[in-house]
Design a protein around this motif. Structure first.
Motif, short mmCIF file in Angstrom:
data_model
loop_
_atom_site.label_atom_id
_atom_site.label_comp_id
_atom_site.label_asym_id
_atom_site.label_seq_id
_atom_site.Cartn_x
_atom_site.Cartn_y
_atom_site.Cartn_z
N LYS A 144 0.87 -1.17 0.09
CA LYS A 144 0.01 -0.10 0.04
C LYS A 144 1.04 1.25 -0.02
O LYS A 144 1.73 1.43 0.77
CB LYS A 144 -0.70 -0.05 1.41
CG LYS A 144 -1.77 1.21 1.17
CD LYS A 144 -2.79 1.12 1.94
CE LYS A 144 -3.98 2.27 1.96
NZ LYS A 144 -5.31 1.99 2.73
N LEU A 145 0.56 2.05 -0.71
CA LEU A 145 1.31 3.48 -0.98
C LEU A 145 0.70 4.41 0.31
O LEU A 145 -0.65 4.67 0.38
CB LEU A 145 1.11 4.41 -2.19
CG LEU A 145 1.44 5.77 -2.38
CD1 LEU A 145 2.86 5.37 -2.54
CD2 LEU A 145 1.09 6.31 -3.68
N VAL A 146 1.40 4.85 1.09
CA VAL A 146 1.15 5.81 2.26
C VAL A 146 1.63 7.17 1.91
O VAL A 146 2.86 7.21 1.74
CB VAL A 146 1.65 5.14 3.58
CG1 VAL A 146 1.13 6.04 4.65
CG2 VAL A 146 0.96 3.77 3.88
N LYS A 147 0.90 8.04 1.76
CA LYS A 147 1.26 9.44 1.48
C LYS A 147 1.62 10.14 2.86
O LYS A 147 0.80 10.16 3.59
CB LYS A 147 0.18 10.28 0.80
CG LYS A 147 0.30 9.84 -0.61
CD LYS A 147 -0.82 10.77 -1.09
CE LYS A 147 -0.85 10.07 -2.79
NZ LYS A 147 -2.04 11.10 -3.47
N VAL A 148 2.88 10.52 3.14
CA VAL A 148 3.12 11.34 4.44
C VAL A 148 3.14 12.58 3.82
O VAL A 148 3.93 13.29 3.10
CB VAL A 148 4.60 10.80 4.67
CG1 VAL A 148 4.80 11.68 6.02
CG2 VAL A 148 4.58 9.38 5.16
N THR A 149 2.35 13.62 4.72
CA THR A 149 2.26 15.02 4.43
C THR A 149 3.12 15.62 5.57
O THR A 149 3.32 15.18 6.79
CB THR A 149 0.69 15.75 4.70
OG1 THR A 149 0.32 15.37 6.05
CG2 THR A 149 0.06 15.02 3.50
N ILE A 150 3.45 16.99 5.42
CA ILE A 150 4.24 17.62 6.11
C ILE A 150 3.36 18.60 7.10
O ILE A 150 2.60 19.43 6.23
CB ILE A 150 5.28 18.36 5.80
CG1 ILE A 150 6.47 17.41 5.22
CG2 ILE A 150 6.17 19.34 6.74
CD1 ILE A 150 7.46 17.92 4.00
N GLY A 151 3.18 18.71 8.13
CA GLY A 151 2.37 19.61 8.98
C GLY A 151 0.92 19.37 8.92
O GLY A 151 0.24 20.09 9.43
N GLY A 152 0.62 18.25 8.53
CA GLY A 152 -0.78 17.79 8.65
C GLY A 152 -1.58 18.63 7.67
O GLY A 152 -2.82 18.53 7.96
N CYS A 153 -1.24 19.10 6.62
CA CYS A 153 -1.70 19.84 5.47
C CYS A 153 -2.60 18.99 4.57
O CYS A 153 -3.48 19.31 3.90
CB CYS A 153 -1.01 20.80 4.81
SG CYS A 153 0.22 20.05 3.67
N GLY A 154 -2.54 17.75 4.54
CA GLY A 154 -3.29 16.87 3.91
C GLY A 154 -2.90 16.88 2.38
O GLY A 154 -3.81 16.16 1.66
N GLY A 155 -2.01 17.19 1.89
CA GLY A 155 -1.78 17.36 0.37
C GLY A 155 -0.37 17.10 0.14
O GLY A 155 0.07 16.91 -0.88
#
Length: 149
Positions: A138-149
């Motif tokens: 599974k691909l897991v997207k890690v965001t910086i600062g919790g901005c969701g993008g």
């Protein structure tokens, strides 16, 4: 049953239940040290299992699509296979091997862990059953600062 017998049996049962059970665990950091320095998933998998050939399916990997905090990413690996070994790999950090578990005979494969990922990457779970490897990714997207993008 009189009180003394009752207390004696009760205390005896308590002592037996609190005695440590015999557990057997393999320290993969000692027995397979190259797996922990592998920088690619295939290298770590080859060191742990001796091959990189897997069949997709029969393994469930639950992970978030987007992780707002790369320091705490919850994962759950489960399977109905009668597997003997479970391993988790990821390609976002310098070390690809995350965890390896030995499964006792008759054991249930249902492991939940929290991992760290430095950046967006693919997490792969592998279960070994009877010399064959089954996997899920599974691909897991890690965001910086919790901005969701």
């Amino acid at each position: 049953m009189n009180r003394r017998n009752f207390l004696g049996l009760g205390l005896g049962a308590l002592a037996v239940s609190m005695a440590p059970s015999t557990l057997s665990a393999v320290n993969f950091r000692e027995t397979k040290p190259k797996a922990w320095t592998a920088t690619k998933v295939d290298e770590g998998m080859k060191e742990i299992f001796g091959t990189t050939s897997t069949t997709n399916g029969k393994v469930k990997l639950k992970a978030p699509d987007i992780a707002e905090n790369g320091a705490v990413i919850p994962l759950t690996v489960s399977s109905k296979l009668a597997g003997s070994k479970v391993a988790i790999f990821q390609d976002a950090n310098p070390e690809a091997t995350v965890a390896v578990f030995t499964v006792p005979a008759g054991g249930i494969i249902d492991y939940s862990v929290r991992i760290k990922m430095a950046k967006t990457g693919t997490v792969t779970a592998v279960v070994e059953e009877g010399g064959k490897l089954y996997s899920a990714s599974k691909l897991v997207k890690v965001t910086i600062g919790g901005c969701g993008g």
